[in-house]
Design an enzyme around this catalytic site. Structure first.
Site, PDB file in Angstrom:
ATOM      1  N   SER A 137       0.874  -1.175   0.000  1.00  0.00           N
ATOM      2  CA  SER A 137       0.000   0.000   0.000  1.00  0.00           C
ATOM      3  C   SER A 137       0.906   1.218   0.000  1.00  0.00           C
ATOM      4  O   SER A 137       1.982   1.193   0.612  1.00  0.00           O
ATOM      5  CB  SER A 137      -0.879  -0.006   1.245  1.00  0.00           C
ATOM      6  N   TYR A 154       0.033  11.432   4.020  1.00  0.00           N
ATOM      7  CA  TYR A 154       0.618  11.935   5.272  1.00  0.00           C
ATOM      8  C   TYR A 154      -0.327  11.830   6.465  1.00  0.00           C
ATOM      9  O   TYR A 154       0.077  11.451   7.563  1.00  0.00           O
ATOM     10  CB  TYR A 154       1.038  13.389   5.054  1.00  0.00           C
TER      11      TYR A 154
HETATM   12  P1  NAP Z   1     -10.834  -7.395   1.116  1.00  0.00           P
HETATM   13  O1  NAP Z   1     -11.907  -7.212   0.106  1.00  0.00           O
HETATM   14  O2  NAP Z   1     -11.145  -7.198   2.559  1.00  0.00           O
HETATM   15  O3  NAP Z   1     -10.172  -8.832   0.878  1.00  0.00           O
HETATM   16  C1  NAP Z   1      -9.186  -9.316   1.724  1.00  0.00           C
HETATM   17  C2  NAP Z   1      -8.963 -10.777   1.435  1.00  0.00           C
HETATM   18  O4  NAP Z   1      -7.944 -11.252   2.329  1.00  0.00           O
HETATM   19  C3  NAP Z   1     -10.206 -11.640   1.701  1.00  0.00           C
HETATM   20  O5  NAP Z   1     -10.256 -12.676   0.758  1.00  0.00           O
HETATM   21  C4  NAP Z   1      -9.941 -12.187   3.092  1.00  0.00           C
HETATM   22  O6  NAP Z   1     -10.604 -13.419   3.348  1.00  0.00           O
HETATM   23  C5  NAP Z   1      -8.444 -12.411   2.977  1.00  0.00           C
HETATM   24  N1  NAP Z   1      -7.827 -12.618   4.289  1.00  0.00           N
HETATM   25  C6  NAP Z   1      -7.804 -11.782   5.354  1.00  0.00           C
HETATM   26  N2  NAP Z   1      -7.146 -12.364   6.372  1.00  0.00           N
HETATM   27  C7  NAP Z   1      -6.761 -13.584   5.935  1.00  0.00           C
HETATM   28  C8  NAP Z   1      -6.053 -14.673   6.509  1.00  0.00           C
HETATM   29  N3  NAP Z   1      -5.625 -14.643   7.772  1.00  0.00           N
HETATM   30  N4  NAP Z   1      -5.811 -15.761   5.759  1.00  0.00           N
HETATM   31  C9  NAP Z   1      -6.256 -15.830   4.491  1.00  0.00           C
HETATM   32  N5  NAP Z   1      -6.943 -14.858   3.888  1.00  0.00           N
HETATM   33  C10 NAP Z   1      -7.192 -13.753   4.608  1.00  0.00           C
HETATM   34  O7  NAP Z   1      -9.608  -6.399   0.855  1.00  0.00           O
HETATM   35  P2  NAP Z   1      -8.926  -5.851  -0.498  1.00  0.00           P
HETATM   36  O8  NAP Z   1      -9.134  -4.390  -0.518  1.00  0.00           O
HETATM   37  O9  NAP Z   1      -9.291  -6.663  -1.668  1.00  0.00           O
HETATM   38  O10 NAP Z   1      -7.392  -6.073  -0.124  1.00  0.00           O
HETATM   39  C11 NAP Z   1      -6.532  -6.971  -0.790  1.00  0.00           C
HETATM   40  C12 NAP Z   1      -5.096  -6.539  -0.519  1.00  0.00           C
HETATM   41  O11 NAP Z   1      -4.860  -5.241  -1.098  1.00  0.00           O
HETATM   42  C13 NAP Z   1      -4.753  -6.394   0.974  1.00  0.00           C
HETATM   43  O12 NAP Z   1      -3.463  -6.878   1.196  1.00  0.00           O
HETATM   44  C14 NAP Z   1      -4.805  -4.894   1.192  1.00  0.00           C
HETATM   45  O13 NAP Z   1      -3.996  -4.474   2.275  1.00  0.00           O
HETATM   46  C15 NAP Z   1      -4.267  -4.393  -0.139  1.00  0.00           C
HETATM   47  N6  NAP Z   1      -4.608  -3.005  -0.436  1.00  0.00           N
HETATM   48  C16 NAP Z   1      -5.909  -2.631  -0.575  1.00  0.00           C
HETATM   49  C17 NAP Z   1      -6.201  -1.291  -0.859  1.00  0.00           C
HETATM   50  C18 NAP Z   1      -7.610  -0.813  -1.043  1.00  0.00           C
HETATM   51  O14 NAP Z   1      -7.780   0.403  -1.295  1.00  0.00           O
HETATM   52  N7  NAP Z   1      -8.619  -1.660  -0.946  1.00  0.00           N
HETATM   53  C19 NAP Z   1      -5.155  -0.354  -0.983  1.00  0.00           C
HETATM   54  C20 NAP Z   1      -3.859  -0.780  -0.821  1.00  0.00           C
HETATM   55  C21 NAP Z   1      -3.581  -2.110  -0.562  1.00  0.00           C
HETATM   56  P3  NAP Z   1     -12.013 -13.514   4.135  1.00  0.00           P
HETATM   57  O15 NAP Z   1     -13.096 -13.221   3.119  1.00  0.00           O
HETATM   58  O16 NAP Z   1     -12.032 -14.908   4.640  1.00  0.00           O
HETATM   59  O17 NAP Z   1     -11.992 -12.485   5.220  1.00  0.00           O
END
Ligand code: NAP
Length: 240
Positions: A143, A159
């Site tokens: 991120s 920030y």
């Molecule tokens: P999301 O819709 O909440 O999806 C997160 C995924 O991670 C879900 O499939 C969740 O499974 C899984 N997960 C969480 N804890 C886990 C564990 N202990 N073991 C296995 N799976 C697990 O979030 P997203 O926005 O798509 O995020 C995906 C990635 O992008 C993350 O690493 C996040 O930090 C990164 N990111 C997102 C953004 C944004 O703006 N959304 C920005 C920067 C970076 P469950 O359904 O079982 O909970």
């Protein structure tokens, strides 16, 4: 659909950006393994892709459960013998996180456990399989909030986003990218940190991009290029 024999594992691929990464990799013709901690949710994701004529398999993968990580590696080894692409996508955000002075320590621990230690554990388990591939690729879903430079720059749009647990977990994930890149310099395995942009998912409920849009840059790095050891976001290079 392109014909590609590569095998890709996406962690947390049952929803959000991970599901879209899995979809786009399957559309590119890769053999996609959906990593998910819940078997019902994994099945639903496989069915979702199948409804578009895309074939994927699933494997139970819980970043907080080492046994499931080793089991996933054993399954992929037995079925494919190698892993061409690992997308460390699974991650959490915790609303009890916050500025260093007040963040819940328990929340910070949870976030760092999953986002950093979990991704490290999956990477270690999958590395022998990635080394067995002609060109292994690791994409760490970082991120821009993990940018040390951005956190200390009052002119940066990141920030004011002070989440000591989440931001530190992504800075630590970036350290994994840097150190692993150096460790694997003389191998064909490449590793990059990719920030998907600000994507509306269940993670926070906020965002300006769709998961489909957010999957594009991670997929680009999963599919090709020799670049390694970089930290990028949709606008270009992110300062570490
Ligand atoms: P999301 O819709 O909440 O999806 C997160 C995924 O991670 C879900 O499939 C969740 O499974 C899984 N997960 C969480 N804890 C886990 C564990 N202990 N073991 C296995 N799976 C697990 O979030 P997203 O926005 O798509 O995020 C995906 C990635 O992008 C993350 O690493 C996040 O930090 C990164 N990111 C997102 C953004 C944004 O703006 N959304 C920005 C920067 C970076 P469950 O359904 O079982 O909970």
């Amino acid at each position: 659909m392109a014909n590609d024999n590569r095998v890709a594992l996406v962690s947390g691929a049952n929803k959000g950006i991970g599901l879209e990464i899995a979809r786009q990799l399957a559309q590119a013709g890769l053999r996609v393994v959906i990593g998910a901690r819940d078997e019902g949710r994994a099945r639903a994701a496989v069915d979702d892709l199948a409804s578009q004529g895309l074939v994927a398999q699933s494997v139970r993968l819980d970043l907080d459960d080492e046994e499931s990580i080793m089991g996933a590696a054993a399954t992929i080894a037995a079925e494919h013998g190698r892993l061409d692409v690992l997308v460390n996508n699974a991650g959490i955000f915790d609303f009890a996180d916050g500025p260093p002075s007040t963040a819940s320590l328990a929340a910070v621990r949870r976030v760092i456990d999953t986002n950093f230690l979990g991704a490290l554990a999956v990477t270690q388990a999958m590395l022998p399989l990635l080394r067995a591939a002609p060109t292994g690729r690791i994409v760490n879903l970082s991120s821009s909030l993990g940018s040390l430079a951005g956190n200390g720059d009052p002119t940066s749009s990141y920030y004011s986003q002070r989440f000591i647990g989440y931001n530190a977990s992504k800075a630590a994930l970036n350290m994994l990218t840097v150190q692993l890149h150096e460790e694997l310099r003389d191998t064909p395995v490449v590793v990059n940190s990719v920030s998907p942009g600000f994507v509306k998912t269940d993670l926070t409920g906020y965002g300006t991009m769709t998961p489909e849009e957010g999957a594009k840059l991670p997929v680009h790095y999963a599919l090709g290029g020799e670049e390694s050891g970089r930290f990028v976001e949709p606008g270009g290079e992110t300062p570490w």
